[in-house]
Design a protein around this motif. Structure first.
Motif, short mmCIF file in Angstrom:
data_model
loop_
_atom_site.label_atom_id
_atom_site.label_comp_id
_atom_site.label_asym_id
_atom_site.label_seq_id
_atom_site.Cartn_x
_atom_site.Cartn_y
_atom_site.Cartn_z
N TRP A 185 -26.31 85.59 19.48
CA TRP A 185 -27.55 86.25 19.93
C TRP A 185 -28.69 85.82 19.02
CZ3 TRP A 185 -27.06 92.24 20.92
CH2 TRP A 185 -26.19 92.47 22.00
N GLY A 187 -32.15 87.22 17.96
CA GLY A 187 -32.89 88.49 18.02
C GLY A 187 -34.30 88.35 17.49
N TYR A 201 -29.69 95.73 29.76
CA TYR A 201 -28.67 94.70 29.52
C TYR A 201 -28.70 93.76 30.73
CZ TYR A 201 -26.60 97.43 25.70
OH TYR A 201 -26.37 98.09 24.52
N ALA A 209 -29.31 88.68 28.15
CA ALA A 209 -30.51 89.12 27.42
C ALA A 209 -30.45 90.63 27.26
CB ALA A 209 -31.77 88.72 28.18
N TYR A 222 -33.20 90.42 22.49
CA TYR A 222 -32.19 89.40 22.18
C TYR A 222 -31.99 88.50 23.38
CZ TYR A 222 -30.51 92.59 18.45
OH TYR A 222 -30.39 93.40 17.36
N ILE A 223 -31.71 87.24 23.13
CA ILE A 223 -31.19 86.36 24.18
C ILE A 223 -29.93 85.67 23.65
CG2 ILE A 223 -33.36 85.90 25.43
CD1 ILE A 223 -33.58 83.26 23.89
N GLN A 224 -29.00 85.45 24.54
CA GLN A 224 -27.81 84.67 24.18
C GLN A 224 -28.26 83.26 23.85
OE1 GLN A 224 -24.91 84.53 27.34
NE2 GLN A 224 -23.82 82.81 26.39
N CYS A 225 -27.72 82.69 22.77
CA CYS A 225 -28.06 81.29 22.44
C CYS A 225 -26.77 80.55 22.09
CB CYS A 225 -29.06 81.24 21.28
SG CYS A 225 -28.44 81.93 19.74
N LEU A 268 -21.20 86.15 17.64
CA LEU A 268 -20.42 87.05 18.49
C LEU A 268 -18.95 86.89 18.12
CD1 LEU A 268 -21.91 86.55 22.09
CD2 LEU A 268 -22.56 88.22 20.36
N THR A 294 -22.76 93.61 21.53
CA THR A 294 -22.95 94.16 22.88
C THR A 294 -22.30 95.55 22.94
OG1 THR A 294 -22.24 91.92 23.45
CG2 THR A 294 -22.96 93.36 25.27
N THR A 347 -19.11 92.48 26.49
CA THR A 347 -19.65 91.14 26.22
C THR A 347 -19.25 90.17 27.33
OG1 THR A 347 -19.47 91.57 23.84
CG2 THR A 347 -19.70 89.27 24.49
N HIS A 351 -22.11 87.95 29.60
CA HIS A 351 -22.48 86.64 29.05
C HIS A 351 -21.99 85.50 29.94
CE1 HIS A 351 -23.23 89.21 25.62
NE2 HIS A 351 -23.80 88.21 24.97
#
Ligand SMILES: Cc1cc2nc3c(=O)[nH]c(=O)nc-3n(C[C@H](O)[C@H](O)[C@H](O)COP(=O)(O)OP(=O)(O)OC[C@H]3O[C@@H](n4cnc5c(N)ncnc54)[C@H](O)[C@@H]3O)c2cc1C
Length: 390
Positions: A185, A187, A201, A209, A222-225, A268, A294, A347, A351
């Motif tokens: 994530w 942030g 969510y 995100a 937050y975004i998943q990266c 994660l 998450t 999660t 995701h």
């Protein structure tokens, strides 16, 4: 030096335990490797279960929390095409409270100072000795005082994932379980008003995100990266633009953006150490378990351990009863695994991971639809979200 309970680590677990023990008249000393400023500077978590708020109240540190925390009776989930709400208050009869870990840690430290609790900062090279005996002791070095030693009846290892407490349990006894997920994530904290009064969510086709907040003028997004991304790889503009593409259009249209005042990458992963007790050493919080963020369980899981350990120690000092201490590890681990299960399930639901097949994606969609449409699924999700501390 001698005390009843030597507490290793001055993060939220250590401070909360120290305060609860002081309330019961149980003498203790906290040993922290860093300075007070470093500990108070950590941003991290922001959602507290109702039971945790009550626990902080029992520790005498909830005045500001009760005044400023934002009560959330539900949360919004976006499945990529439409959004639905989980009504925590209606389903589980409980809410969660948004209050930053930074604020909570400051409150715990202020209360600790008020009651004259003892914290030793900059405790370097700390080691725990004779944990299997009736008289364990802790050694450390301090720049000002040199080599130091503290004897105690018990040692509480509240020193987080990178601490020494867990590693004091011999390899032959200790089992570590870990699952690292192939994502992270990114942030951003920004001094802007949150896009919605509840958390969102979002499970978009571009990845996860989360729209969260700390208070009315402090948003946390937050975004998943990619797991190897660094915070500095992402400009503020790139972050906001990607966030907008992952959340429902109605929210993207009204998102207020601004300069980031903190930007960080959170891995994660899930981790559990068994056992959580060895002789007179007891582990609490991140020292024993880590969950992906998450579902906001990390800090709450830590507080749940502290609740059990403080109760067991109070029982021991009040009557000599040892059953709480003897059962601590089994009780805490049973809960930790449930929290890991919930955090990994939530999660996985939201995701996108490298290598997911069309089959996997259809299953994920079916799982989201089941959560949207079935009261029984919502009940499990809601009960897990609002709490493991009752
Ligand atoms: C980057 C990051 C982001 C996070 N984001 C979220 C989130 O969004 N939501 C959520 O619910 N949770 C989040 N968490 C998890 C949450 O912050 C933790 O669960 C919580 O801080 C656990 O508290 P703790 O006191 O057990 O451990 P910690 O907060 O890690 O505190 C441990 C303390 O022990 C000290 N210490 C370490 N080693 C030693 C030593 N050898 N001697 C003495 N002291 C030592 C450390 O300096 C620290 O102050 C995040 C964690 C991290 C790392």
């Amino acid at each position: 030096m001698r005390t009843k309970v030597a507490i290793i680590g001055g993060g939220p677990s250590g401070l909360l335990l120290s305060l609860l023990l002081h309330q019961a008249g149980i003498d203790n000393v906290v040993l922290e490797r860093k300075t007070r400023e470093v500990v108070l500077g950590r941003v991290r978590a922001g959602v507290l279960e109702e039971g945790v708020v009550a626990l902080i109240g029992a520790a005498g540190a909830s005045d500001l929390l009760r005044k400023h925390a934002l009560r959330h009776d539900g949360t919004v989930i976006y499945d990529g095409t439409s959004a639905f709400r989980i009504d925590f208050a209606g389903i589980s009869g409980q809410s969660v409270f948004v209050y930053g870990q930074q604020d909570l840690t400051r409150d715990l430290y202020d209360r600790h100072a008020e009651i004259g609790g003892q914290i030793i900062f900059n405790a370097e090279n700390l080691a725990i000795h004779d944990a299997k005996s009736d008289s364990p002791f802790v050694t450390w070095t301090s720049e000002a005082q040199g080599a130091m030693q503290l004897r105690a009846d018990f040692v509480a290892g509240c020193d987080g994932f990178h601490g020494v407490s867990r590693r004091t349990i011999p390899d032959t006894v200790r089992h570590e379980y870990e699952k690292v997920l192939p994502a992270a994530w990114l942030g951003v904290l920004s001094q802007t008003s949150p896009v919605h009064h509840e958390l969102i969510y979002a499970a978009s086709a571009r990845g996860f995100a989360l729209c969260s907040m700390r208070h009315h003028n402090l948003s946390r997004y937050y975004i998943q990266c990619v797991a190897t991304d660094l915070a500095e790889d992402w400009s503020d503009e790139a972050f906001w633009s990607e966030l907008k593409r992952r959340i429902p259009g109605e929210f993207a249209a009204k998102l207020v953006t601004g300069p980031s005042i903190e930007k960080s990458v959170v891995p994660l992963r899930a981790f559990v150490c068994e056992p959580m007790q060895w002789g007179r050493l007891f582990l609490c919080g991140d020292a024993a378990h880590i969950v992906p963020p998450t579902g906001a369980k990390g800090l709450n899981a830590a507080a749940a351990d502290v609740a059990d350990l403080s109760m067991a120690l109070c029982q021991f000092y009040a009557s000599g009863e040892q059953s709480g201490l003897e059962g601590y590890s089994a009780t805490a681990l049973a809960r930790a695994w449930k929290i890991v299960r919930f955090s990994l399930w939530f999660t996985g639901l939201l995701h996108r991971f490298p290598g997911q097949s069309p089959f996997d994606l259809n299953l994920q969609r079916a799982d989201l639809a089941q959560l949207r449409d079935h009261a029984a699924m919502q009940k499990i999700m809601s009960d897990s979200y609002v709490g493991f501390v009752r």
